[in-house]
Scaffold this motif. Structure first.
Motif, PDB file in Angstrom:
ATOM      1  N   LEU A 131      -6.754  -0.412   8.036  1.00  0.00           N
ATOM      2  CA  LEU A 131      -6.701  -1.251   6.833  1.00  0.00           C
ATOM      3  C   LEU A 131      -5.550  -2.245   6.911  1.00  0.00           C
ATOM      4  CD1 LEU A 131      -7.587  -2.037   3.994  1.00  0.00           C
ATOM      5  CD2 LEU A 131      -6.172  -0.170   3.110  1.00  0.00           C
ATOM      6  N   ALA A 132      -4.374  -1.786   7.359  1.00  0.00           N
ATOM      7  CA  ALA A 132      -3.233  -2.692   7.485  1.00  0.00           C
ATOM      8  C   ALA A 132      -3.561  -3.838   8.451  1.00  0.00           C
ATOM      9  CB  ALA A 132      -2.004  -1.922   7.969  1.00  0.00           C
ATOM     10  N   HIS A 133      -4.240  -3.504   9.544  1.00  0.00           N
ATOM     11  CA  HIS A 133      -4.647  -4.531  10.508  1.00  0.00           C
ATOM     12  C   HIS A 133      -5.603  -5.527   9.854  1.00  0.00           C
ATOM     13  CE1 HIS A 133      -5.906  -6.364  14.279  1.00  0.00           C
ATOM     14  NE2 HIS A 133      -7.158  -6.083  13.992  1.00  0.00           N
ATOM     15  N   TRP A 134      -6.576  -5.019   9.093  1.00  0.00           N
ATOM     16  CA  TRP A 134      -7.545  -5.881   8.427  1.00  0.00           C
ATOM     17  C   TRP A 134      -6.863  -6.803   7.412  1.00  0.00           C
ATOM     18  CZ3 TRP A 134      -9.406  -6.567   3.398  1.00  0.00           C
ATOM     19  CH2 TRP A 134     -10.622  -7.255   3.280  1.00  0.00           C
ATOM     20  N   LEU A 135      -5.925  -6.260   6.653  1.00  0.00           N
ATOM     21  CA  LEU A 135      -5.231  -7.059   5.642  1.00  0.00           C
ATOM     22  C   LEU A 135      -4.446  -8.203   6.279  1.00  0.00           C
ATOM     23  CD1 LEU A 135      -3.955  -4.235   3.266  1.00  0.00           C
ATOM     24  CD2 LEU A 135      -5.748  -5.900   2.781  1.00  0.00           C
ATOM     25  N   HIS A 136      -3.849  -7.952   7.434  1.00  0.00           N
ATOM     26  CA  HIS A 136      -3.132  -9.024   8.126  1.00  0.00           C
ATOM     27  C   HIS A 136      -4.108 -10.067   8.665  1.00  0.00           C
ATOM     28  CE1 HIS A 136       1.148  -7.948   8.184  1.00  0.00           C
ATOM     29  NE2 HIS A 136       0.733  -6.692   8.100  1.00  0.00           N
ATOM     30  N   GLN A 137      -5.251  -9.618   9.135  1.00  0.00           N
ATOM     31  CA  GLN A 137      -6.231 -10.556   9.671  1.00  0.00           C
ATOM     32  C   GLN A 137      -6.742 -11.527   8.619  1.00  0.00           C
ATOM     33  OE1 GLN A 137      -9.093  -7.847  11.724  1.00  0.00           O
ATOM     34  NE2 GLN A 137      -8.813  -9.252  13.430  1.00  0.00           N
ATOM     35  N   VAL A 138      -6.952 -11.027   7.399  1.00  0.00           N
ATOM     36  CA  VAL A 138      -7.534 -11.876   6.361  1.00  0.00           C
ATOM     37  C   VAL A 138      -6.486 -12.559   5.502  1.00  0.00           C
ATOM     38  CG1 VAL A 138      -9.633 -10.481   6.274  1.00  0.00           C
ATOM     39  CG2 VAL A 138      -7.756  -9.971   4.696  1.00  0.00           C
ATOM     40  N   GLY A 139      -5.195 -12.315   5.763  1.00  0.00           N
ATOM     41  CA  GLY A 139      -4.149 -12.979   4.999  1.00  0.00           C
ATOM     42  C   GLY A 139      -3.999 -12.460   3.596  1.00  0.00           C
ATOM     43  N   ALA A 140      -3.954 -11.137   3.431  1.00  0.00           N
ATOM     44  CA  ALA A 140      -3.811 -10.536   2.102  1.00  0.00           C
ATOM     45  C   ALA A 140      -2.443 -10.860   1.504  1.00  0.00           C
ATOM     46  CB  ALA A 140      -4.000  -9.020   2.195  1.00  0.00           C
ATOM     47  N   PRO A 142       1.304 -10.305  -0.113  1.00  0.00           N
ATOM     48  CA  PRO A 142       2.376  -9.371   0.246  1.00  0.00           C
ATOM     49  C   PRO A 142       2.317  -8.082  -0.556  1.00  0.00           C
ATOM     50  CG  PRO A 142       3.252 -11.599   0.098  1.00  0.00           C
ATOM     51  CD  PRO A 142       1.837 -11.670  -0.410  1.00  0.00           C
ATOM     52  N   MET A 143       1.976  -8.174  -1.842  1.00  0.00           N
ATOM     53  CA  MET A 143       1.880  -6.965  -2.663  1.00  0.00           C
ATOM     54  C   MET A 143       0.729  -6.084  -2.197  1.00  0.00           C
ATOM     55  SD  MET A 143       1.552  -6.606  -6.833  1.00  0.00           S
ATOM     56  CE  MET A 143       3.170  -7.343  -7.087  1.00  0.00           C
ATOM     57  N   GLY A 144      -0.381  -6.698  -1.816  1.00  0.00           N
ATOM     58  CA  GLY A 144      -1.509  -5.923  -1.313  1.00  0.00           C
ATOM     59  C   GLY A 144      -1.153  -5.175  -0.044  1.00  0.00           C
ATOM     60  N   LYS A 145      -0.440  -5.849   0.854  1.00  0.00           N
ATOM     61  CA  LYS A 145      -0.028  -5.202   2.102  1.00  0.00           C
ATOM     62  C   LYS A 145       1.017  -4.121   1.831  1.00  0.00           C
ATOM     63  CE  LYS A 145       0.539  -9.314   4.074  1.00  0.00           C
ATOM     64  NZ  LYS A 145       0.828 -10.393   5.034  1.00  0.00           N
ATOM     65  N   ALA A 146       1.895  -4.342   0.856  1.00  0.00           N
ATOM     66  CA  ALA A 146       2.905  -3.338   0.514  1.00  0.00           C
ATOM     67  C   ALA A 146       2.250  -2.051   0.020  1.00  0.00           C
ATOM     68  CB  ALA A 146       3.856  -3.887  -0.551  1.00  0.00           C
ATOM     69  N   GLY A 147       1.203  -2.181  -0.817  1.00  0.00           N
ATOM     70  CA  GLY A 147       0.489  -0.998  -1.282  1.00  0.00           C
ATOM     71  C   GLY A 147      -0.106  -0.213  -0.138  1.00  0.00           C
ATOM     72  N   CYS A 148      -0.660  -0.922   0.836  1.00  0.00           N
ATOM     73  CA  CYS A 148      -1.226  -0.265   2.009  1.00  0.00           C
ATOM     74  C   CYS A 148      -0.145   0.435   2.826  1.00  0.00           C
ATOM     75  CB  CYS A 148      -1.966  -1.286   2.869  1.00  0.00           C
ATOM     76  SG  CYS A 148      -2.657  -0.608   4.397  1.00  0.00           S
ATOM     77  N   TYR A 149       1.009  -0.223   3.021  1.00  0.00           N
ATOM     78  CA  TYR A 149       2.091   0.382   3.803  1.00  0.00           C
ATOM     79  C   TYR A 149       2.612   1.644   3.148  1.00  0.00           C
ATOM     80  CZ  TYR A 149       2.305  -4.032   6.398  1.00  0.00           C
ATOM     81  OH  TYR A 149       2.005  -5.119   7.177  1.00  0.00           O
ATOM     82  N   LEU A 150       2.692   1.651   1.819  1.00  0.00           N
ATOM     83  CA  LEU A 150       3.133   2.857   1.118  1.00  0.00           C
ATOM     84  C   LEU A 150       2.190   4.026   1.399  1.00  0.00           C
ATOM     85  CD1 LEU A 150       4.195   1.314  -2.311  1.00  0.00           C
ATOM     86  CD2 LEU A 150       5.697   2.561  -0.738  1.00  0.00           C
TER      87      LEU A 150
END
Length: 291
Positions: A131-140, A142-150
């Protein structure tokens, strides 16, 4: 334990991270994200009903789901989350069986408790990494990526308990494993879900329509995320009530076999499974396994 999830959409003004030789695919991702969740009007759905419905034996939004950027990654990670959720439910069931202390020792199902936990927690870790990889690919966002990292960090803590439990080392809690890792993990997981829901509220995903129902295609990621947050409310309760301080027997608020803990475990596990199923429907992961 814990789970799933999910910031599955593109930031409205995000820039996907791709190699230069994939510029055309990057452009297509931006174009399709802007249309995500809008249903193509045809003769068969001219009525304008935008909720999930069956037409000609299939979901009416199958064609729209194909527009999700890198859709097959979503299909893969959501199936991984389904496996993780089922394994978690089995883990809870085996734990309750183990704690009943049957005459003659634990049965085969109870002995699989930690192994169900290992499967579930490794699946959560793998799923959130994808999911983290996908979020970076689509340009999510920063808050969306932070939720995933948590939630990715939470998955690391989840893995500590069943892995140390299978070791059976007395210094690491014996067969029960580390006493604090599950509670720590589920708190990270729950906070991650809250961050993800807040992100959806502040930055509406492309295709989302507040005036449409919870079953509208563009709203399914939001629906599933709220289901995930409901699940972790129950799981926080289960872990908090049954956590034994320093692993000492009798120091928890409620025994692990107590009814409040059992209800929270069952509700949390099945809600995680439901949320994963909703995400899989969103990306048409039950019907379409082709690019």
């Amino acid at each position: 334990f814990g789970s799933s999830h999910f910031d599955s959409r593109v930031a409205p003004h995000g820039t996907p991270c791709h190699p230069d030789n994939r510029a055309s695919e990057r452009g297509r991702a931006h174009a399709t994200c802007a249309r995500l969740g809008r249903r193509a009007m045809s003769d068969s759905d001219a009525s304008g009903d935008s909720n999930i419905s069956l037409e000609d034996g299939g979901f009416s939004f199958t064609e729209e789901a194909k527009k999700i950027p890198f859709r097959m990654q979503q299909v893969l990670l959501n199936w991984v989350f389904i496996v993780a959720s089922v394994a978690l439910i089995l883990d809870f069931g085996a734990l309750q069986d183990l704690l009943r202390e049957p005459v003659g020792g634990p049965d085969f199902f109870a002995e699989l408790c930690n192994w169900f936990g290992v499967l579930s927690c490794l699946a959560w870790l793998l799923g959130f990494a994808i999911l983290a990889h996908w979020l970076h690919q689509v340009g999510a966002t920063p808050m969306g990526k932070a939720g995933c990292y948590l939630k990715l960090v939470a998955s690391v803590f989840f893995n500590l308990q069943p892995m140390t439990g299978t070791m059976g080392d007395a210094m690491l809690g014996g067969g029960a494993g580390l006493w604090w890792s599950n509670l720590t993990g589920i708190l990270f997981f729950h906070f991650g879900n809250i961050v993800s829901c807040t992100d959806f509220y502040l930055h509406a995903p492309p295709g989302a329509e507040k005036k449409k129902g919870w079953g509208y295609l563009g709203n399914l990621p939001i629906t599933a995320m709220w289901i995930y947050q409901a699940a972790t409310w129950f799981l926080v309760g289960a872990n908090f009530l049954s956590c034994s301080l320093n692993g000492k027997v009798g120091t928890s608020f409620v025994p692990t076999t107590g009814l409040p803990v059992v209800i929270c475990q069952v509700a949390g596990g099945f809600l995680l499974l439901l949320g994963s199923v909703v995400y899989t429907i969103w990306c048409d992961g039950f019907r379409n396994f082709n690019h």
